[in-house]
Design a protein around this motif. Structure first.
Motif, mmCIF file in Angstrom:
data_model
loop_
_atom_site.group_PDB
_atom_site.id
_atom_site.type_symbol
_atom_site.label_atom_id
_atom_site.label_comp_id
_atom_site.label_asym_id
_atom_site.label_seq_id
_atom_site.Cartn_x
_atom_site.Cartn_y
_atom_site.Cartn_z
ATOM 1 N N ILE A 1 0.841 -1.198 0.000
ATOM 2 C CA ILE A 1 0.000 0.000 0.000
ATOM 3 C C ILE A 1 0.875 1.247 0.000
ATOM 4 O O ILE A 1 1.773 1.384 0.834
ATOM 5 N N PRO A 2 0.633 2.187 -0.924
ATOM 6 C CA PRO A 2 1.415 3.434 -0.921
ATOM 7 C C PRO A 2 1.151 4.235 0.347
ATOM 8 O O PRO A 2 0.045 4.220 0.889
ATOM 9 N N ALA A 3 2.161 4.944 0.809
ATOM 10 C CA ALA A 3 1.987 5.798 1.981
ATOM 11 C C ALA A 3 1.032 6.934 1.633
ATOM 12 O O ALA A 3 1.250 7.647 0.646
ATOM 13 N N PRO A 4 -0.039 7.120 2.411
ATOM 14 C CA PRO A 4 -0.978 8.207 2.111
ATOM 15 C C PRO A 4 -0.343 9.584 2.232
ATOM 16 O O PRO A 4 -0.751 10.529 1.567
ATOM 17 N N ASN A 5 0.677 9.701 3.085
ATOM 18 C CA ASN A 5 1.453 10.937 3.163
ATOM 19 C C ASN A 5 2.722 10.733 2.334
ATOM 20 O O ASN A 5 3.630 10.013 2.745
ATOM 21 N N PRO A 6 2.807 11.349 1.155
ATOM 22 C CA PRO A 6 3.880 11.009 0.206
ATOM 23 C C PRO A 6 5.198 11.708 0.496
ATOM 24 O O PRO A 6 5.904 12.118 -0.436
ATOM 25 N N VAL A 7 5.570 11.828 1.751
ATOM 26 C CA VAL A 7 6.764 12.594 2.092
ATOM 27 C C VAL A 7 8.018 12.007 1.445
ATOM 28 O O VAL A 7 8.887 12.748 0.960
ATOM 29 N N GLN A 8 8.127 10.674 1.407
ATOM 30 C CA GLN A 8 9.325 10.070 0.816
ATOM 31 C C GLN A 8 9.285 10.072 -0.708
ATOM 32 O O GLN A 8 10.328 10.183 -1.363
ATOM 33 N N ALA A 9 8.106 9.975 -1.280
ATOM 34 C CA ALA A 9 7.996 10.121 -2.732
ATOM 35 C C ALA A 9 8.405 11.536 -3.144
ATOM 36 O O ALA A 9 9.113 11.736 -4.141
ATOM 37 N N ILE A 10 7.964 12.514 -2.373
ATOM 38 C CA ILE A 10 8.366 13.902 -2.616
ATOM 39 C C ILE A 10 9.877 14.031 -2.505
ATOM 40 O O ILE A 10 10.526 14.694 -3.324
ATOM 41 N N ALA A 11 10.462 13.372 -1.505
ATOM 42 C CA ALA A 11 11.910 13.450 -1.299
ATOM 43 C C ALA A 11 12.660 12.910 -2.508
ATOM 44 O O ALA A 11 13.697 13.468 -2.906
ATOM 45 N N ALA A 12 12.165 11.818 -3.115
ATOM 46 C CA ALA A 12 12.835 11.248 -4.289
ATOM 47 C C ALA A 12 12.859 12.254 -5.437
ATOM 48 O O ALA A 12 13.890 12.442 -6.103
ATOM 49 N N VAL A 13 11.729 12.918 -5.666
ATOM 50 C CA VAL A 13 11.663 13.899 -6.756
ATOM 51 C C VAL A 13 12.561 15.096 -6.454
ATOM 52 O O VAL A 13 13.312 15.572 -7.319
ATOM 53 N N HIS B 1 3.765 8.139 -12.187
ATOM 54 C CA HIS B 1 3.623 6.718 -11.866
ATOM 55 C C HIS B 1 2.210 6.287 -12.227
ATOM 56 O O HIS B 1 2.011 5.254 -12.846
ATOM 57 N N GLY B 2 1.213 7.060 -11.808
ATOM 58 C CA GLY B 2 -0.166 6.964 -12.288
ATOM 59 C C GLY B 2 -0.687 5.587 -12.611
ATOM 60 O O GLY B 2 -0.990 5.282 -13.756
ATOM 61 N N THR B 3 -0.852 4.742 -11.590
ATOM 62 C CA THR B 3 -1.264 3.362 -11.832
ATOM 63 C C THR B 3 -2.768 3.187 -11.957
ATOM 64 O O THR B 3 -3.236 2.145 -12.399
ATOM 65 N N ALA B 4 -3.547 4.159 -11.507
ATOM 66 C CA ALA B 4 -5.014 4.097 -11.462
ATOM 67 C C ALA B 4 -5.528 3.406 -10.208
ATOM 68 O O ALA B 4 -6.681 2.981 -10.165
ATOM 69 N N THR B 5 -4.695 3.288 -9.188
ATOM 70 C CA THR B 5 -5.207 2.841 -7.889
ATOM 71 C C THR B 5 -5.715 4.060 -7.123
ATOM 72 O O THR B 5 -5.133 5.141 -7.205
ATOM 73 N N PRO B 6 -6.800 3.914 -6.373
ATOM 74 C CA PRO B 6 -7.378 5.072 -5.684
ATOM 75 C C PRO B 6 -6.402 5.774 -4.753
ATOM 76 O O PRO B 6 -6.268 7.002 -4.784
ATOM 77 N N VAL B 7 -5.691 5.023 -3.923
ATOM 78 C CA VAL B 7 -4.788 5.632 -2.950
ATOM 79 C C VAL B 7 -3.536 6.168 -3.632
ATOM 80 O O VAL B 7 -3.078 7.284 -3.357
ATOM 81 N N GLY B 8 -2.956 5.388 -4.542
ATOM 82 C CA GLY B 8 -1.696 5.771 -5.158
ATOM 83 C C GLY B 8 -1.781 7.046 -5.974
ATOM 84 O O GLY B 8 -0.923 7.931 -5.862
ATOM 85 N N ASP B 9 -2.807 7.172 -6.798
ATOM 86 C CA ASP B 9 -2.926 8.366 -7.635
ATOM 87 C C ASP B 9 -3.144 9.620 -6.799
ATOM 88 O O ASP B 9 -2.582 10.682 -7.091
ATOM 89 N N THR B 10 -3.965 9.493 -5.759
ATOM 90 C CA THR B 10 -4.223 10.647 -4.895
ATOM 91 C C THR B 10 -2.946 11.105 -4.204
ATOM 92 O O THR B 10 -2.657 12.310 -4.144
#
Length: 404
Positions: free
Chosen positions: A264-276, A296-305
């Protein structure tokens, strides 16, 4: 350690959209979906019955040996790597160069087990650790590459990790050139069932080509895809010395880990932001310099949000001006090979000066508010593109590319 620019001078691809860069470019910019109903095994008991399956396995010209006897992922990897080396003009001279190999593939021993045991009881059981060769060893031996080699396994972000590894080897001076990429052919009963049971896959079986809906309000999961992509990377000085034509520059790759959940993707994307942010910092770019984001845009409800939230934070008030699209809407999710293929999509924007669309994006989710490119391609200047890929287990990555 050299910090001169790292150029991408060759690319090879085999995906349902085509087996050349030109074919893939035409398909993506035309907004063509490669997703269909699965018909190569019984899917009647599967919640998801659609996918983007690879059916073409061309043999490279001049390939010696019995190509037909190779398993499909070996065939795809060979085609992509040989095509990339030929495209770069290095195929004939490969034995005289230190060419490294950073290549990813998905669960290869598990696929051997499924093919040879679980799904085919007529074949005697084997000891996989002894009876099955690792893909990376097979490739090195049969391609005659003498540089360092590594298999990168970080789920959906594996291709970006391979690019990062290639860049580092070149900066350290360990190689004259590196082949980096990934292949994934896991549209199988076992893998489809696993992702289906996780409720990660779309169940819009009656509308295969409309099922992958990144950032759409009515999205319900991703659609699996297959294929492979490989690149040749080399220092700009070496490429210039032999008058190689670059497809683009790999400026940087930013990496981070969530350590949040296995799938499950982290709902708070702090580490995804850090990578960018790490990728942009290493590239010495302000976020406003980006002309295109391959999400990344997989079309999963949590991930895309979560991804949309992260991009809004990264780009600030400028987020409405930077085009974003997800090519997974057309290709499906190539899993291990996803970020390698999406890196190619970024290079295509440089060549064609056009941005591929997110097809099926008819009702944008308000929580995914971005500068989307819905339904049809958009012409426009693209000099800098980034590709996000956030793998299962929180393996986040962002690659930054520049037109040369």
């Amino acid at each position: 350690m050299t910090k001169e620019p790292i150029w991408i001078t060759g690319a090879g691809v085999n995906v349902p959209h085509g087996v050349t860069v030109a074919e893939v470019a035409d398909g993506l910019l035309a907004g063509r979906s490669a997703i269909h109903r699965i018909d190569h095994f019984d899917v009647s008991n599967h919640p998801c019955q659609i996918g983007s399956r690879l059916t073409t396995f061309p043999k490279p010209d001049g390939w010696e040996g019995d190509f037909a006897s190779l398993i499909p992922v070996e065939q795809v990897a060979i085609w992509c790597i040989v095509s990339a080396l030929k495209n770069a003009g290095l195929w004939e001279s490969r034995h005289n160069l230190r060419i490294g190999l950073a290549f990813s593939s998905a669960g290869e021993f598990g696929l051997h087990w499924e093919r040879m045991g679980h799904m085919n009881p007529d074949i005697p059981a084997c000891e996989l650790a002894y009876d099955q060769r690792p893909l990376i060893a097979f490739l090195k031996q049969n391609l005659g590459l003498t540089g360092p080699s590594a298999t990168l396994s970080t789920a959906c972000s594996s291709g970006n990790y391979a690019l990062a590894q290639a860049k580092r080897w070149l900066e350290l001076g360990w190689c004259d050139a590196v082949v980096a990429g990934a292949a994934d052919l896991t549209l199988t009963p076992l893998v489809l069932a696993g992702f289906g049971n996780l409720r990660a896959l779309s169940r819009l079986n009656d509308d295969p080509q409309g099922a992958s809906r990144p950032f759409d309000k009515n999205r319900d999961g991703f659609v699996m895809g297959e294929g492979g992509t490989a690149f040749v990377l080399e220092p700009a000085s070496k490429a210039k010395a032999r008058s190689a034509v670059p497809l683009g520059e790999l400026m940087s790759v930013g990496l981070s880990s969530d350590a949040y959940h296995p799938v499950i993707p982290a709902p708070n994307p702090v580490q995804a932001i850090a990578a960018v942010q790490k990728a942009l910092t290493e590239a010495r770019l302000d976020a406003s310099a980006v002309h295109y984001v391959n999400a990344h845009g997989t079309a999963t409800p949590v991930g895309d949000t979560a991804e949309a939230k992260g991009l809004r934070e990264i780009f600030g008030e400028n987020y409405r001006n930077i085009p974003v699209s997800s090519t997974k809407s057309m290709s499906g999710h190539l899993i291990t090979a996803a970020s390698a293929f999406e890196a190619l999509a970024c290079l295509i924007t440089f060549e064609r000066q056009a941005i591929p669309p997110t097809i099926n994006l008819r009702e944008i989710d308000p929580e995914c508010d971005l500068c989307h490119v819905p339904l049809t391609a958009r012409e426009g200047r693209v000099d800098v593109a980034i590709s996000n890929s956030f793998g299962f287990g929180g393996s986040n990555s962002c690659a930054v590319f520049r037109r040369v």
